[in-house]
Design a protein around this motif. Structure first.
Motif, PDB file in Angstrom:
ATOM      1  N   LEU A  42       0.870  -1.178   0.000  1.00 54.97           N
ATOM      2  CA  LEU A  42       0.000   0.000   0.000  1.00 54.97           C
ATOM      3  C   LEU A  42       0.909   1.231   0.000  1.00 54.97           C
ATOM      4  O   LEU A  42       1.803   1.343   0.841  1.00 54.97           O
ATOM      5  N   ILE A  44       1.315   5.193   0.489  1.00 59.82           N
ATOM      6  CA  ILE A  44       0.697   6.401   1.042  1.00 59.82           C
ATOM      7  C   ILE A  44       1.527   7.573   0.514  1.00 59.82           C
ATOM      8  O   ILE A  44       2.701   7.714   0.850  1.00 59.82           O
ATOM      9  N   TYR A  67      -3.210   2.661  -3.324  1.00 62.43           N
ATOM     10  CA  TYR A  67      -2.610   3.891  -2.811  1.00 62.43           C
ATOM     11  C   TYR A  67      -3.636   4.823  -2.191  1.00 62.43           C
ATOM     12  O   TYR A  67      -4.831   4.729  -2.452  1.00 62.43           O
ATOM     13  N   GLN A  88      -5.636  11.994   6.083  1.00 62.57           N
ATOM     14  CA  GLN A  88      -5.548  10.890   5.116  1.00 62.57           C
ATOM     15  C   GLN A  88      -6.840  10.918   4.332  1.00 62.57           C
ATOM     16  O   GLN A  88      -7.925  10.758   4.892  1.00 62.57           O
ATOM     17  N   ASP A  93      -7.418   1.523   5.562  1.00 57.90           N
ATOM     18  CA  ASP A  93      -6.860   1.017   6.807  1.00 57.90           C
ATOM     19  C   ASP A  93      -5.462   0.456   6.534  1.00 57.90           C
ATOM     20  O   ASP A  93      -5.304  -0.424   5.688  1.00 57.90           O
ATOM     21  N   ILE A  94      -4.459   0.974   7.232  1.00 53.81           N
ATOM     22  CA  ILE A  94      -3.085   0.518   6.972  1.00 53.81           C
ATOM     23  C   ILE A  94      -2.648  -0.573   7.938  1.00 53.81           C
ATOM     24  O   ILE A  94      -1.548  -1.102   7.817  1.00 53.81           O
ATOM     25  N   ARG A  97      -0.657  -3.872   7.017  1.00 53.09           N
ATOM     26  CA  ARG A  97      -0.305  -3.779   5.596  1.00 53.09           C
ATOM     27  C   ARG A  97       1.171  -3.373   5.472  1.00 53.09           C
ATOM     28  O   ARG A  97       1.719  -2.697   6.343  1.00 53.09           O
ATOM     29  N   VAL A  99       3.434  -0.888   4.099  1.00 52.35           N
ATOM     30  CA  VAL A  99       3.162   0.482   3.662  1.00 52.35           C
ATOM     31  C   VAL A  99       4.456   1.154   3.200  1.00 52.35           C
ATOM     32  O   VAL A  99       5.498   1.062   3.862  1.00 52.35           O
ATOM     33  N   LEU A 119       1.824   7.551  11.376  1.00 49.18           N
ATOM     34  CA  LEU A 119       1.365   6.336  10.688  1.00 49.18           C
ATOM     35  C   LEU A 119       1.665   5.078  11.491  1.00 49.18           C
ATOM     36  O   LEU A 119       0.922   4.108  11.449  1.00 49.18           O
ATOM     37  N   PRO A 124       0.910  -0.495  10.962  1.00 48.42           N
ATOM     38  CA  PRO A 124       1.172  -1.196   9.699  1.00 48.42           C
ATOM     39  C   PRO A 124       2.118  -2.368   9.956  1.00 48.42           C
ATOM     40  O   PRO A 124       2.847  -2.377  10.952  1.00 48.42           O
ATOM     41  N   LEU A 127       6.702  -0.205   7.493  1.00 49.52           N
ATOM     42  CA  LEU A 127       6.575   1.182   7.031  1.00 49.52           C
ATOM     43  C   LEU A 127       7.947   1.655   6.558  1.00 49.52           C
ATOM     44  O   LEU A 127       8.897   1.693   7.340  1.00 49.52           O
TER      45      LEU A 127
END
Lengths: 189, 249
Positions: A42, A44, A67, A88, A93-94, A97, A99, A119, A124, A127
């Motif tokens: 994902l 961001i 994205y 955001q 929902d992160i 994930r 990210v 974040l 996540p 990240l």
């Protein structure tokens, strides 16, 4: 010294990274990211300046990718103490994930610090930071940069989605701004 | 989740008889069994709050909102929770702002006597980005006299504990800048592992501009600014670089 966008006659000389160079690098970065995230990711994207970067990059990624955008909101109660907060837009929902935080340029690392701190509270799975331009000499906070498009210098630039005072986003190349020396006192007199 | 900044805590309750009725209707089990299960669940919840948080589960100060669904409809309860969440988001910003105000006031008036306005401005930038800092927490002796007293020392302006990093501003006279560079080199030689970075005048001004932009911005004006910026971007000038390169055809 004041900065401005290059004029038509100055443009070619101010090109820091051409549209062709950028296209080649996007293809390479797309491969690097696809290899690093075989199960997908994902992205961001930070603010409007990374919009074109995002659009070109996602089309070079060969694994599932979604994205969303974040933007820094600002409020002030009095003029001395601005407070930043993260907006955001898509509210994906992160949590759990992988990210990738995408940005146009990393200089001091302050903005990345703020965004990552925010974040990370959303839990996540991983990240990391991906930036179009990076100047390690200017980076103050030792935030690891996982993917970097181009190493840049201290000169201010615009184009490829990045603006200077609202102008220059639509330039297909990344160009450095022109620095005009201030007239000295004798000239002014 | 009690202290999570994005969480709101809701206590939904109802009179025991009503809860039993609802459970009976939903589960369809015998009254005795439902009543026992409910009492057991209540006991577990009280223990959970007591053991994990050392708090009484019924304490109203633990919650943003307590709703008695014996007197409020489910739809009304949902609306109240949604409204409480929206209000919480707005308050969060204000509370943060107040905390920042207090921190800066404390910084200026009490513990931290900064040497110049650049340092105060830079502290505000760090605060804005939620970067923790301590002002001149340590002095590094660099040279010693024959009698062991300190001849030369250096106190970097800021320490960032999250990064174990010292920052020194070099925004003033270039003469002092090269002196500071030398001191940083000496620190790194004498105190291996100590990380010190110099903040150049350009970096400092860049950071300051972000502070100024944030100070001047306001939530209500953001949409207007963006629209204006978009409009400005659309304006073509006669000296358009792209026209010369033929991209506008």
């Amino acid at each position: 010294m004041t900065l401005r966008l290059p004029s038509a006659s100055e443009y070619e000389d101010q090109v820091l990274f051409s549209a062709d160079q950028i296209a080649d690098r996007m293809a390479d970065m797309g491969q690097e990211i696809s290899l690093a995230y075989p199960d997908g990711l994902l992205i961001i994207a930070n603010q409007r300046a990374s919009l074109i970067f995002l659009a070109d990059l996602v089309r070079q990624i060969q694994v599932p990718v979604d994205y969303d955008f974040v933007d820094l909101g600002r409020v002030t109660v009095d003029k001395e103490t601005p407070v930043l907060f993260v907006r955001q837009t898509g509210r994906i929902d992160i949590k759990d994930r992988d990210v990738l935080l995408l940005t146009d340029i990393v200089r001091s690392g302050f903005t990345m610090h703020f965004l990552m701190k925010e974040l990370i509270t959303r839990e996540p799975k991983s990240l990391e930071v991906c930036t179009l331009l990076h100047n390690p000499d200017q980076q103050l906070l030792p935030i690891p940069i996982k993917f970097s498009g181009f190493r840049t210098n201290e000169k201010s630039c615009c184009g490829y989605g990045m603006a200077y005072e609202g102008q220059g986003r639509r330039f297909p190349d990344i160009v450095t701004l022109v620095a005009d020396a201030e007239e000295d006192e004798e000239d002014e007199a | 989740m009690g202290n999570h900044p994005n969480a709101i805590n809701i206590h939904v309750t109802a009179p025991t008889e009503l809860r039993e009725e609802r459970l009976l209707a939903e589960k369809g089990a015998g009254f005795k069994s439902v009543s026992q299960k409910m009492q057991q669940a209540d006991r577990l919840f009280r223990r959970y709050a007591s053991i994990l948080f050392n708090e009484e589960a019924q304490d109203p100060f633990l919650y943003h909102l307590t709703i008695n669904t014996g007197k409020i409809s489910t739809d009304a309860a949902v609306n109240m929770i949604a409204e409480a969440y929206r209000d919480h988001l707005a308050r969060e910003i204000l509370v943060d702002t107040m905390a920042d105000n207090e921190r800066l006031r404390f910084l200026r008036e009490e513990t931290t006597k900064m040497k110049n306005s650049s340092e105060i401005s830079f502290a505000k930038v760090l605060d804005m980005y939620h970067i923790k800092w301590v002002y001149e927490p340590k002095t590094f002796p660099l040279e010693w006299n024959a009698d062991g007293t300190i001849k030369k020392a250096f106190s970097p302006d800021f320490f960032l504990p999250e990064y174990n990093l010292y920052l020194e501003l070099t925004v003033m006279n270039p003469k002092y800048s090269s002196e500071k560079k030398q001191k940083v080199r000496m620190i790194q030689e004498l105190y291996p592992g100590t990380k010190v970075s110099l903040v150049s005048r350009k970096d400092f001004l860049h950071a300051l501009r972000s502070l100024e932009r944030a100070s001047q911005a306001a939530l209500v004006s953001t949409a207007v600014d963006e629209e204006q910026e978009w409009h400005d971007d659309m304006i073509r000038t006669s000296d358009d670089p792209l026209k010369m390169r033929g991209w506008e055809a």
